[in-house]
Design an enzyme around this catalytic site. Structure first.
Site, PDB file in Angstrom:
ATOM      1  CE1 TYR A 116      49.857  41.718  53.334  1.00 29.27           C
ATOM      2  CE2 TYR A 116      47.898  40.332  53.456  1.00 29.27           C
ATOM      3  CZ  TYR A 116      49.154  40.689  53.933  1.00 29.27           C
ATOM      4  OH  TYR A 116      49.681  40.033  55.007  1.00 29.27           O
ATOM      5  CB  THR A 156      43.633  23.606  45.617  1.00 24.75           C
ATOM      6  OG1 THR A 156      42.898  24.365  44.641  1.00 24.75           O
ATOM      7  CG2 THR A 156      42.954  23.709  46.971  1.00 24.75           C
TER       8      THR A 156
END
Ligand SMILES: *[C@@H]1O[C@H](CO)[C@@H](O)[C@H](O)[C@H]1NC(C)=O
Ligand SMILES: *[C@@H]1O[C@H](CO)[C@@H](O)[C@H](O)[C@H]1NC(C)=O
Ligand SMILES: *[C@@H]1O[C@H](CO)[C@@H](O)[C@H](O)[C@H]1NC(C)=O
Length: 321
Positions: free
Chosen positions: A159, A231
């Site tokens: 990426y 998270t």
């Protein structure tokens, strides 16, 4: 916010919040918090693009249970380039984040460990509590630490940047350092905390020069690893987590510096930034692997090559490994 509140009531409240967001011009991205109606239990309901936060079964953080760790002899030592880099430390209103300068030519590569690809260091997040009993996102045997530092990199072989990799397979690595209260701070942590008083309010940022990311890590080659998620929303399940098996130290003064930070700006400081941690999520039968060969290190007499280590270590004795 009470767990028993009906979903109808929740969505009515969310409609009101969204209306408020629209009229005040607050962006969608900012509409989540660590408590109340927009807290972790509701992230997945606030925005359809964040549905993994509620429905995902490979979420982070988790509570790591030493008794259930699997020794994996294929795990290598982790490699992080040693050179120093410049960047910006910012108070985002959700977290304290150090981001590498975007025109840096000498990227810090992260390789080895459980990683099949080369990752490029991108940013560091600091999670911490307003009291010493809580603050870390990951827990060991139910024990939370006063803070946790997460070092993020993106898969630079597949990426082109961090934002693209966030929602792609094998996109992200996060190295988690658990922080323990001590008299002497990790020296690189000091480089990060020196600027705290200049980023007291949400939106503030300051340059930080010559940080050694490698220098933040404690002196150990051992870690635990599992596949999980970011998270915070959108909770993408693209993160290889590596939890280093020894804490680093933070002083009371540094923790106080963190606890003085506010979520809002100087006019509307809102609540303190601290307690910015998501609670542990269910493992749902994921394996947590380790390169600690308990049999060799702790029981030299034992030769049984079992993958299921019968090892009992408690949070208190955890630092000795
Ligand atoms: C670095 O990124 C920031 C934010 O994306 C941008 O404002 C800035 O212009 C960039 N700097 C360079 C030199 O590209
Ligand atoms: C990190 O990886 C990039 C891309 O492969 C490479 O150009 C660079 O030299 C590496 N950095 C170091 C310090 O080895
Ligand atoms: C990241 O890479 C993607 C795909 O190459 C590109 O579309 C996007 O603009 C890049 N984002 C940033 C922040 O550079």
């Amino acid at each position: 916010m009470h767990r028993l509140v009906g979903t109808a009531a929740v969505s009515a409240l969310l409609q009101i919040l969204l209306y408020f967001a629209a009229v005040t011009g607050v962006s969608w991205e900012e509409w989540w918090t660590y408590d109340g109606i927009s807290g972790p239990a509701f992230w997945g309901l606030i925005n359809p693009e964040w549905s993994l936060c509620n429905k995902g079964r490979r979420q982070s953080p988790v509570n790591l249970e030493p008794e259930k760790l699997l020794f994996d002899p294929n795990l290598r030592f982790l490699h992080i380039d040693k050179h120093r880099i410049n960047g910006l430390i910012s108070n985002t209103g959700h977290s304290v984040i150090f981001t590498v300068e975007n025109e840096t030519r000498h990227h810090i590569n992260i390789t080895g460990g459980p990683l099949s690809y080369k990752y490029q260091f991108h940013e560091i997040h600091i999670h911490y509590g307003l009291h010493d009993q809580f603050g870390s996102e990951h827990a060991i045997n139910g024990y939370s630490f006063p803070a946790e530092i997460q070092i993020f990199g993106f898969n630079s072989q597949l990426y082109s940047n961090f934002s693209e990799a966030l929602h792609k397979a094998q996109g992200i690595v996060s190295i988690s350092l658990l922080l323990q209260l001590g008299d002497l701070s990790n020296p690189e942590l000091r480089v990060l905390t020196e600027e705290l008083e200049n980023i007291k309010y949400g939106g503030a940022e300051m340059p930080v020069n010559k940080l050694s990311v490698r220098g933040l890590l404690p002196d150990t080659d051992y870690y635990m690893t599992y596949d999980g998620s970011t998270t915070a929303p959108a909770c993408f399940e693209t993160v290889t987590w590596i939890i280093v098996n020894k804490p680093i130290y933070i002083t009371k003064q540094q923790l106080h510096g963190l606890r003085r930070l506010m979520q809002g700006d100087a006019k509307h400081p809102k609540a303190p930034l601290g307690n910015n941690f998501r609670p542990p999520q269910p493992l749902h039968h994921r394996a947590v692997r380790t390169n600690i060969d308990f049999d060799l290190n702790k029981y030299p007499g034992k030769t049984c090559p079992s993958m299921q280590r019968n090892m009992h270590y408690k949070a208190k004795s955890w630092t000795q490994y």
